[in-house]
Design a protein around this motif. Structure first.
Motif, short mmCIF file in Angstrom:
data_model
loop_
_atom_site.label_atom_id
_atom_site.label_comp_id
_atom_site.label_asym_id
_atom_site.label_seq_id
_atom_site.Cartn_x
_atom_site.Cartn_y
_atom_site.Cartn_z
N ARG A 17 0.83 -1.21 0.00
CA ARG A 17 0.00 0.00 0.00
C ARG A 17 0.87 1.26 0.00
NH1 ARG A 17 -5.43 -0.88 2.62
NH2 ARG A 17 -6.08 -2.80 1.58
N CYS A 21 0.98 4.11 -3.13
CA CYS A 21 0.55 5.50 -2.89
C CYS A 21 1.47 6.19 -1.89
CB CYS A 21 -0.88 5.51 -2.36
SG CYS A 21 -2.07 4.75 -3.44
N GLN A 24 0.47 9.57 0.01
CA GLN A 24 -0.54 9.62 1.07
C GLN A 24 0.11 9.59 2.44
OE1 GLN A 24 -3.59 6.66 0.79
NE2 GLN A 24 -4.09 7.16 -1.33
#
Length: 66
Positions: A17, A21, A24
């Motif tokens: 994850r 990204c 983020q």
């Protein structure tokens, strides 16, 4: 001390994850939720498995992408 294959799969899920990204925010609590473990256990296990704490790993990924 080796980690269980199940825990490693959970840690890899959080790592994937972060890789997908990196822009983020990824607080330890959010990563621990992804891995279904406590924040303290996640941070300790992540460092043991990958050699870097989660925050430092994420910073490294961000620098590589820049």
């Amino acid at each position: 001390m080796t980690q269980s294959p199940e825990l490693l799969r959970r840690l890899l899920r959080a790592k994937d994850r972060m890789d997908a990204c990196p822009d983020q925010d990824w607080p330890v609590e959010r990563l621990a939720d992804v891995s279904a473990v406590s924040p303290a256990h996640f941070a300790r296990s992540f460092k043991q498995a990958f050699g870097l704490p989660p925050h430092r790993y994420l910073l490294t990924r961000r620098i590589e992408r820049a």
